[in-house]
Design a protein around this motif. Structure first.
Motif, mmCIF file in Angstrom:
data_model
loop_
_atom_site.group_PDB
_atom_site.id
_atom_site.type_symbol
_atom_site.label_atom_id
_atom_site.label_comp_id
_atom_site.label_asym_id
_atom_site.label_seq_id
_atom_site.Cartn_x
_atom_site.Cartn_y
_atom_site.Cartn_z
ATOM 1 N N PRO A 694 -11.872 3.008 -1.005
ATOM 2 C CA PRO A 694 -10.378 3.419 -2.553
ATOM 3 C C PRO A 694 -9.015 3.108 -1.633
ATOM 4 O O PRO A 694 -8.680 3.324 -1.036
ATOM 5 N N PRO A 695 -8.228 1.761 -2.126
ATOM 6 C CA PRO A 695 -6.799 1.406 -1.139
ATOM 7 C C PRO A 695 -6.064 3.219 -1.276
ATOM 8 O O PRO A 695 -5.304 3.120 -0.420
ATOM 9 N N SER A 696 -5.860 3.838 -2.328
ATOM 10 C CA SER A 696 -5.279 5.213 -2.313
ATOM 11 C C SER A 696 -5.936 6.096 -0.413
ATOM 12 O O SER A 696 -4.817 6.899 -0.319
ATOM 13 N N ASN A 697 -6.729 6.276 0.017
ATOM 14 C CA ASN A 697 -7.103 6.684 0.863
ATOM 15 C C ASN A 697 -6.631 5.864 1.955
ATOM 16 O O ASN A 697 -6.270 6.711 3.013
ATOM 17 N N TYR A 698 -5.813 4.702 2.437
ATOM 18 C CA TYR A 698 -5.014 4.335 2.988
ATOM 19 C C TYR A 698 -3.784 4.692 2.984
ATOM 20 O O TYR A 698 -2.691 4.224 4.141
ATOM 21 N N ASP A 699 -3.222 5.125 2.302
ATOM 22 C CA ASP A 699 -1.363 5.468 2.598
ATOM 23 C C ASP A 699 -1.432 6.482 3.443
ATOM 24 O O ASP A 699 -0.140 5.718 4.042
ATOM 25 N N VAL A 700 -1.710 7.285 4.205
ATOM 26 C CA VAL A 700 -1.595 8.132 5.540
ATOM 27 C C VAL A 700 -1.165 7.049 6.303
ATOM 28 O O VAL A 700 -0.414 7.199 6.948
ATOM 29 N N LEU A 701 -2.126 5.785 6.627
ATOM 30 C CA LEU A 701 -2.019 5.102 7.435
ATOM 31 C C LEU A 701 -0.708 4.203 7.599
ATOM 32 O O LEU A 701 -0.689 3.612 8.877
ATOM 33 N N VAL A 702 -1.271 3.687 6.230
ATOM 34 C CA VAL A 702 0.362 3.028 5.684
ATOM 35 C C VAL A 702 1.361 3.559 5.677
ATOM 36 O O VAL A 702 2.256 2.767 6.984
ATOM 37 N N LYS A 703 1.114 4.278 5.862
ATOM 38 C CA LYS A 703 3.425 4.904 6.016
ATOM 39 C C LYS A 703 3.390 4.715 7.346
ATOM 40 O O LYS A 703 4.152 5.158 8.088
ATOM 41 N N ALA A 704 1.968 5.930 8.382
ATOM 42 C CA ALA A 704 2.366 6.110 9.488
ATOM 43 C C ALA A 704 2.332 5.507 10.546
ATOM 44 O O ALA A 704 3.076 5.093 11.183
ATOM 45 N N LEU A 710 4.815 -1.128 12.517
ATOM 46 C CA LEU A 710 4.165 -1.707 12.319
ATOM 47 C C LEU A 710 3.916 -1.691 10.824
ATOM 48 O O LEU A 710 3.830 -0.591 10.229
ATOM 49 N N GLU A 711 2.462 -2.732 10.684
ATOM 50 C CA GLU A 711 2.277 -3.065 9.174
ATOM 51 C C GLU A 711 1.109 -3.660 9.656
ATOM 52 O O GLU A 711 0.086 -4.117 10.365
ATOM 53 N N ILE A 712 0.165 -2.482 8.573
ATOM 54 C CA ILE A 712 -1.562 -2.371 8.593
ATOM 55 C C ILE A 712 -1.517 -3.047 6.661
ATOM 56 O O ILE A 712 -1.345 -1.963 5.890
ATOM 57 N N ARG A 713 -2.700 -3.826 6.672
ATOM 58 C CA ARG A 713 -3.046 -4.664 5.667
ATOM 59 C C ARG A 713 -3.694 -4.135 5.249
ATOM 60 O O ARG A 713 -4.560 -4.364 6.253
ATOM 61 N N THR A 714 -4.480 -3.477 4.189
ATOM 62 C CA THR A 714 -6.164 -2.897 3.813
ATOM 63 C C THR A 714 -6.555 -3.506 3.138
ATOM 64 O O THR A 714 -8.158 -3.034 2.335
ATOM 65 N N ASP A 715 -6.098 -4.629 2.693
ATOM 66 C CA ASP A 715 -6.651 -5.614 1.390
ATOM 67 C C ASP A 715 -8.185 -5.587 2.086
ATOM 68 O O ASP A 715 -8.812 -5.786 0.098
ATOM 69 N N THR A 716 -8.893 -6.281 3.234
ATOM 70 C CA THR A 716 -10.265 -7.016 3.280
ATOM 71 C C THR A 716 -10.209 -5.229 4.491
ATOM 72 O O THR A 716 -9.336 -5.925 5.067
#
Length: 957
Positions: A694-704, A710-716
């Protein structure tokens, strides 16, 4: 003699059929004792002893056999398993009842019956013409079975009196008051289990193993009612049906003994998880129980607590202290943090098991009542009575729960087994296997009887539907010391200029046939479990390390997946065949890499490896272009002392090109086989999927990543893979690895499923629309099922009913998913324990680390040298609290003017804290940067030997 019963039954179509049930009665069933002259020849290998020994009872000093009723077998199995109890007659009536009521107890009884030293004898009283009885009019099934047990006990005593030279008696063991009274009226010697056990004066320790069953036995002296009464099952079922109550699985918190969640069964998406807080609302539920909960009004909803609370008090009934601690949980929070909250109103199904842990000896001198502290922090402490408290101090023991009365702060239980001294490798290994429910007993004779007889060789019959590929230059590439070699490879150029590549997998399904004891045991185990210095095999060693292992220079049966590819690694043709191969070399990854890199080597094996390596690189590039993820997790390897087997060095595993080479062809084989079995069995294919997080799982990665611009995209999966590839920092080369480690933590668990029971097949991590497991049948039962499906698909073997029953296949998948998860947890716990042993011998060590997570009062760090993760806490008991400022948006923690961000480099001190024998811990303290009053060993640690994975997940105090 034949008894028959005839009755009419209405069919679904509305017709009526006549059913005739025949029941055969015999007069040639032996009683099981060699002292019997009448029927001694009627049974081969009598189980009972001629002269019963080791049972000197003050109640019955003459030689005797025991005949327990159903409830004694169900509830006092720990007593019956004790070596002191021998010569027991298990009636068919009792065994059938136990089988219907408890599969685990039934298995334990079968195991005891198969142990020749115990002299347990199964008497088929339901087919003996003198012990079979019919149910009388107005008599319920339970009363009929009690009567059948008494009839058998009476027959035994009369039979032995006539036929045995010695004075032998059969004693009925029953805890049923009415049954005991009726036995006395009929002249049958009968005792309760407690009366009999207490009469065994030579074995006083047996009293500890008695289960407390009656409410009177379970009540404690204090008359104060602590908990509300559990509602009866009938009311719970009505309430669940009407929606007043919700049914779910009770999950106790590892960090807070006053908090739990209940995962609701069914499709109520908005109420999947109910929070339970406070001792009285938990209402005696234990981790993994199936419970009924009542949802509280919204005005009483609370937020999950961020307080770590462990039940460490010695006073077993200090409920006031619990109530004080409950107040700590109730802090002011915003409305959006509130969660649906409830209370447990009843227990639908208890999921108790034997628990490992340590005795907390009572401070009261001469007291027999003590508290047992389980290794698993989710389980409450258990009150037991034992006379062995002094002998059991400092040892790991097993305790079973008997009940939990309303006026007791803790459940009651009884001592089961002494495992050994705490900290000893054998003892701790046994504990982690038991705690993670890993089947690890030696294989039974029934299982071993289905192994091939040695010496074994390939026969003409074995070659049926099998291709001879012994001429091919096949070799295996594995880690050093590998004896269970599942797979081998070959690559050669064809006359048309294309390349032929073969993946050859051990043909385990040839040796394990459906439905026999070997197959059932393999299915139960589900997977091989690899601990740091031992392996718990799924199949017996004769298969795993010998006949199925694709060792070099011996003929072996295989299942081959063979492709014709062009030089761009595009598949032109695929075929599958059962085969016989002869591997030309068993190489390690390092040896294979050396051959590929050596200009001086140009033999057939090296040429084959170079061809495989070249194609693998193209395949990997193609997978990554489609969106497959390349993630990272720090794996460590222990170097053991050859004599003591203690870890003397600890380092992260080195991965070479050859690791990737083997991986690529295993993935390709699994995908090819998945397509084939799904084409052939659209409803019955065993597949493996990896759900998208689920998208919320990536919050910690995106913020870090954002904290490092750096930008981490997680849509796919593709956009995640691409942005991870771009996330490079020239001044900080290790940053990309750290990001990939964080990305791994965001992932969901991959699971097995049956194609007819699910519509989503996609494997997110591999970016593959379909996937299965085919390449490791020695160590995974899923692969054996897949081999059987593939063999039927290509006409190399025949099918069987369970293989095409999607419901049974789905049940197999559930067990496999559970077994794989538990194996993973057990492996991590083994690493945690060996890490502790390593640092115990090392003393204090300082190493460089990187911050993985920032918490409100701590930082979680990774030490690359050891692949070790740990927590540095900045708050200590009985010390002034430092000024801490936590920022969640750009994860950072300010301490006395120093700011810590995710991925910052720090230096930490590592020590082993052995102050708590039950939970020894790796402690970490900050060395650099220097912060006044902070750089000292903290009181709380990060790594716990006993939790799944051995690492605490929730770090806020």
């Amino acid at each position: 003699m034949l008894k028959s019963k005839t009755f009419l039954k209405k069919t679904r179509a509305g017709g009526v059929v006549k059913i005739v049930r025949e029941h055969y009665l015999r007069d040639d069933i032996g009683c099981g004792t060699p002292a019997c002259s009448a029927c001694g020849a009627a049974h081969a290998g009598p189980a009972l002893e001629l002269q019963p020994r080791d049972q000197a009872s003050s109640l019955c000093p003459w030689p005797h056999y025991l005949l327990p009723d159903t409830n004694v077998l169900l509830h006092q199995i720990d007593v019956l398993e004790d070596p002191a109890i021998r010569n027991v007659i298990v009636l068919q009536t009792v065994l059938q009842e136990v089988r219907n009521r408890s599969a685990p107890i039934y298995k334990r009884i079968r195991d005891v019956t198969n142990n020749q030293e115990k002299h347990f004898y199964t008497f088929t009283n339901e087919h003996h013409k003198e012990t079979y009885i019919e149910q009388e009019q107005g008599e319920n099934a339970n009363d009929r079975n009690d009567r059948a047990i008494r009839v058998a006990a009476k027959w035994y005593n009369e039979h032995l009196k006539m036929s045995a030279e010695n004075q032998l008696q059969v004693i009925l063991i029953t805890n049923d008051k009415k049954n005991k009274e009726k036995a006395a009226e009929e002249g049958i010697p009968a005792f309760t289990c407690e009366e009999y056990v207490k009469s065994l004066t030579a074995n006083p320790e047996l009293i500890d193993r008695l289960a407390c069953l009656s409410d009177e036995m379970n009540e404690i002296e204090s008359g104060k009612i602590i908990f509300s009464e559990h509602l009866p099952l009938s009311k719970l079922q009505q309430g669940i049906k009407s929606g007043s109550y919700l049914q779910g699985t009770f999950r106790a918190s590892r960090e807070n003994y006053l908090e739990a969640t209940v995962w609701i069964h069914g499709d109520k998406e908005d109420e999947k998880e109910i929070l339970i807080q406070g001792l009285k609302h938990l209402n005696r539920a234990i981790h993994e129980d199936i419970v009924a909960v009542e949802l509280l009004p919204k005005s009483q909803w609370v937020a999950p607590s961020s307080v770590v609370l462990h039940d460490e008090g010695q006073n077993e009934d200090d409920v006031e202290k619990d109530e004080e601690r409950e107040l700590l949980l109730k802090t002011a929070v915003s409305e959006k943090m509130l969660r649906p909250t409830g209370r447990v109103v009843g227990i639908i199904k208890r999921n108790w098991r034997p628990y490992c842990g340590m005795l907390s000896k009572s401070d009261i001198k001469e007291s027999r009542r003590h508290l047992f502290t389980p290794a698993d922090k989710r389980i409450p402490r258990i009150r037991i009575e034992t006379r062995q408290a002094s002998a059991l101090e400092g040892r790991r023991i097993i305790v079973a729960i008997d009940g939990w009365p309303r006026n007791s702060r803790y459940p009651n239980g009884h001592f089961v087994k002494n495992l050994g001294d705490v900290g000893e490798k054998e003892t701790e290994t046994e504990v982690l296997l038991l705690e993670h429910d890993v089947p690890h007993q030696p294989f039974s004779q029934a299982v071993l009887s289905f192994l091939p007889k040695m010496p074994w060789s390939i026969t003409e019959k074995d070659m049926k539907n099998r291709e001879d590929l012994r001429h091919l230059c096949v070799c295996s590439v594995d880690p050093p010391g590998c004896t269970d070699i599942d797979d081998a490879l070959h690559c050669r150029e064809l006359s048309n200029g294309n390349l032929e590549v073969g993946v050859h997998i051990a043909d385990v399904s040839h040796f394990i046939r459906p439905g026999n004891a070997l197959d059932q045991e393999s299915a139960r185990r589900g997977t091989t479990v690899y601990l740091c210095e031992k392996r718990i095999d799924m199949v017996p060693e004769l298969l795993s390390s010998n006949l199925c292992s694709l060792r070099s220079n011996v003929d072996r049966l295989a299942f081959s997946c063979i492709w014709e590819l062009n030089h761009n690694a595009e598949i032109l043709k695929t075929r599958f065949t059962k085969s016989v191969i002869n591997s030309k070399a068993s190489l390690t990854y390092a040896e294979a890499q050396m051959r590929i890199d050596s200009a001086a080597m140009n033999d057939d094996i090296t040429t084959s490896l170079r061809g495989l390596n070249k194609l693998a690189k193209i395949l990997k590039r193609g997978r990554i272009e489609k969106g497959a993820l390349t993630l990272s997790s720090p794996e460590i390897r222990f170097h053991m002392d050859s004599e003591t087997h203690d870890p003397i060095d600890l380092q992260t595993k080195e991965l070479r090109e050859t690791n990737s080479m083997v991986e690529e062809f295993m993935l390709l084989a699994n995908i090819s086989v998945a397509k084939k079995i799904h084409e052939e069995f659209s409803e019955h294919a065993l597949l493996r999927k990896h759900p998208a997080p689920p998208p919320s799982n990536y919050d910690v990665l995106v913020k870090a990543a954002k904290s490092k611009n750096l930008e981490i995209r997680t849509d796919t999966a593709k956009s995640l893979a691409d942005s991870l590839d771009r996330a490079e920092c020239p001044d900080f080369p290790y940053l990309n690895t750290l990001l990939r480690i964080l990305a791994t933590r965001c992932m969901m668990q991959a699971v097995y499923f049956c194609s007819g029971m699910d519509s989503d097949f996609h494997h997110y991590g591999l970016a593959s629309p379909i996937y299965t497991h085919f390449t490791s049948p020695i160590r995974r039962y899923a692969d054996i099922i897949v081999h059987r499906l593939l063999a039927v698909a290509i006409g190399a073997d025949c099918t069987y009913p369970e293989l095409t029953d999607k419901h049974k296949l789905s049940d197999i998948c559930k067990n496999l998913n559970f077994r794989h998860k538990m194996a993973q947890y057990a492996q991590r716990a083994s690493v945690a324990f060996h890490t502790q042993l390593f640092f115990k011998s090392k003393g204090i060590v300082s190493e460089e680390a990187y911050i993985l997570f920032v918490r409100k009062n701590a930082i979680v760090v990774l030490i690359p040298k050891y692949g070790l993760e740990g927590t540095v806490f900045f708050e200590e008991k009985d010390k002034p609290k430092p000024r801490l400022t936590y920022d969640d948006e750009i994860p950072s923690l300010r301490i006395e003017g120093t700011v810590f961000h995710v991925f910052d480099k720090v230096k930490v001190k590592i020590t082993l804290d052995s102050s708590n024998l039950q939970h020894q811990k790796i402690r970490m303290a900050l060395v650099e940067p220097q912060i006044p009053g902070i750089n000292m060993p903290p009181d709380v640690s990060d790594m716990d030997l006993n939790g799944p994975g051995g690492k605490k997940r929730k770090l806020e105090k």
